[in-house]
Design a protein around this motif. Structure first.
Motif, mmCIF file in Angstrom:
data_model
loop_
_atom_site.group_PDB
_atom_site.id
_atom_site.type_symbol
_atom_site.label_atom_id
_atom_site.label_comp_id
_atom_site.label_asym_id
_atom_site.label_seq_id
_atom_site.Cartn_x
_atom_site.Cartn_y
_atom_site.Cartn_z
ATOM 1 N N LEU A 1 -4.551 -3.885 5.868
ATOM 2 C CA LEU A 1 -5.608 -4.208 4.921
ATOM 3 C C LEU A 1 -5.604 -3.212 3.772
ATOM 4 C CD1 LEU A 1 -8.281 -5.734 4.177
ATOM 5 C CD2 LEU A 1 -9.488 -4.025 5.574
ATOM 6 N N GLY A 2 -5.667 -3.731 2.522
ATOM 7 C CA GLY A 2 -5.838 -2.839 1.389
ATOM 8 C C GLY A 2 -4.977 -3.209 0.195
ATOM 9 N N VAL B 1 -5.991 1.825 -1.929
ATOM 10 C CA VAL B 1 -7.231 1.701 -1.166
ATOM 11 C C VAL B 1 -6.882 0.898 0.071
ATOM 12 C CG1 VAL B 1 -9.578 0.802 -1.110
ATOM 13 C CG2 VAL B 1 -8.652 1.717 -3.247
ATOM 14 N N GLY B 2 -7.091 1.455 1.243
ATOM 15 C CA GLY B 2 -6.782 0.694 2.444
ATOM 16 C C GLY B 2 -6.198 1.557 3.534
ATOM 17 N N PHE B 3 -5.467 0.898 4.449
ATOM 18 C CA PHE B 3 -4.948 1.555 5.638
ATOM 19 C C PHE B 3 -3.477 1.169 5.809
ATOM 20 C CE2 PHE B 3 -9.388 0.408 6.196
ATOM 21 C CZ PHE B 3 -9.972 1.634 6.467
ATOM 22 N N GLY B 4 -2.662 2.163 6.121
ATOM 23 C CA GLY B 4 -1.269 1.909 6.449
ATOM 24 C C GLY B 4 -0.302 2.385 5.394
ATOM 25 N N PHE C 1 -4.758 -8.712 2.548
ATOM 26 C CA PHE C 1 -6.165 -9.032 2.800
ATOM 27 C C PHE C 1 -6.207 -10.209 3.772
ATOM 28 C CE2 PHE C 1 -10.321 -10.898 1.974
ATOM 29 C CZ PHE C 1 -11.133 -9.771 1.965
ATOM 30 N N PRO C 2 -6.557 -9.975 5.056
ATOM 31 C CA PRO C 2 -6.522 -11.041 6.068
ATOM 32 C C PRO C 2 -7.686 -12.012 5.920
ATOM 33 C CG PRO C 2 -7.308 -8.997 7.041
ATOM 34 C CD PRO C 2 -6.916 -8.670 5.627
ATOM 35 N N VAL C 3 -7.540 -12.967 5.020
ATOM 36 C CA VAL C 3 -8.617 -13.917 4.727
ATOM 37 C C VAL C 3 -9.038 -14.697 5.967
ATOM 38 C CG1 VAL C 3 -9.195 -15.989 3.401
ATOM 39 C CG2 VAL C 3 -7.940 -14.116 2.315
#
Length: 337
Positions: free
Chosen positions: A270-271, A238-241, A301-303
């Motif tokens: 992200l993902g 789940v996500g991008f890249g 996950f860029p908190v």
């Protein structure tokens, strides 16, 4: 009422100051270290080809081979020629030993016609050698390195001159009960939660750049050397890249482990992701028809970006409240007048 809105204004200015401070911290990352320039070796400009030669010999069999030497310098190059045993640690560092000290050595099988030779300036030369397996050679892999070392004298008054050398690996297989196999002992990919942007194209990866390390341990469980290719693939659950890292070809001696470590050069943003290490090898250094795979999951996950957005959103909300309150007070005063 006026004091209430003044307190709200102080709170809004406090949130605004915090937002400015956070933006400053986000934008002011560490200064990249300057790139290092490789030091040139003066007086020794030699190419050896090939850097690795593979042979298959029956016990008692011999064969002739040659190594190509190219002197790129503008002067003649005097060389010492000799063979040595070697070992390789798990990080690919070589250690060299006198001939015959390692159990799988073939250094004493190499006949060197000339232990000292001169290569004229700007010329290419093929130096002949002979490889002779003993009648009682054990099945499996046997290894050595042929060194060509600078033997020129230092200029007068220059003191001791460092010696430079370059080698060609000699890899011999004696047929019999041959086992060619490898195992991925471990594979890991780190997760990332606190980076702010992607890694630099060059130089060391440091925070706040995105840093997703990987580590692969591969063991040669056979009794001959293995030339293998190693590839890392990653794709989102789940996500991008998505992407891949080609680690190229490496040769692993029997019964040894090689560790390869690094950082994903183009990490996803992200993902939830699944990474896979793929090791390919075959019956010789040119064939890769056998695969071993190992998988690992990691998270990006860029908190800090989410915290920043929450902080900015909160600051905007307080600012809107403050401005709306000021507007209402101003409107009431106008009506009273």
């Amino acid at each position: 009422m006026r004091d209430k809105y003044r307190r709200g204004g102080r709170r809004s200015r406090g949130w605004g100051l915090a937002a400015v401070l956070l933006v400053s911290l986000l934008l002011c990352g560490p200064v990249p270290a300057p790139s290092a320039r490789a030091q040139e070796v003066e007086g020794f400009d030699l190419t050896v080809s090939p850097v690795k030669k593979e042979f298959t010999l029956q016990p008692g069999e011999g064969l002739d081979f040659a190594v190509t030497l190219i002197n790129h310098a503008e002067h003649d190059q005097e060389l010492l020629v000799y063979a040595m045993d070697f070992t390789v640690d798990q990080y690919g560092n070589y250690e060299f030993h006198e001939p015959g000290q390692i159990s799988y050595s073939c250094s004493r099988w190499i006949e060197i016609p000339r232990e000292r030779l001169v290569i004229p300036a700007r010329t290419q030369h093929e130096e002949p050698f002979r490889l002779q397996a003993p009648p009682d050679a054990e099945p499996g892999g046997h290894f050595s390195v042929l060194f060509f070392q600078d033997a020129s004298e230092p200029p007068p008054g220059q003191g001791v001159k460092p010696s430079y050398r370059i080698g060609s690996l000699i890899l011999v297989t004696i047929p019999g009960e041959i086992v060619r196999d490898a195992e991925i002992r471990s594979f890991s990919v780190g997760s990332d939660f606190f980076s702010l942007w992607g890694p630099p194209e060059e130089g060391e990866v440091k925070w706040p750049a995105r840093d997703i390390p990987y580590r692969v341990e591969v063991e040669n469980t056979g009794n001959v050397h293995l030339t293998l290719r190693l590839l890392i693939l990653y794709r989102p659950s789940v996500g991008f890249g998505s992407g891949s890292v080609d680690l190229g070809e490496i040769t692993i001696l029997p019964g040894t482990v090689r560790v390869l470590e690094g950082h994903l050069p183009k990490p996803p943003f992200l993902g939830f992701f699944r990474a896979e290490a793929v090791v390919s090898y075959g019956p010789d250094m040119y064939t890769f028809d056998t695969e071993k795979r190992a998988g690992k999951r990691f998270v990006v996950f860029p908190v800090l970006w989410f915290l920043f957005l929450v902080l900015v959103g909160t600051g905007v909300w307080y600012l809107a409240r403050f401005l709306r309150g000021r507007f209402q007070v101003s409107l009431r005063v106008s009506r009273r007048r």
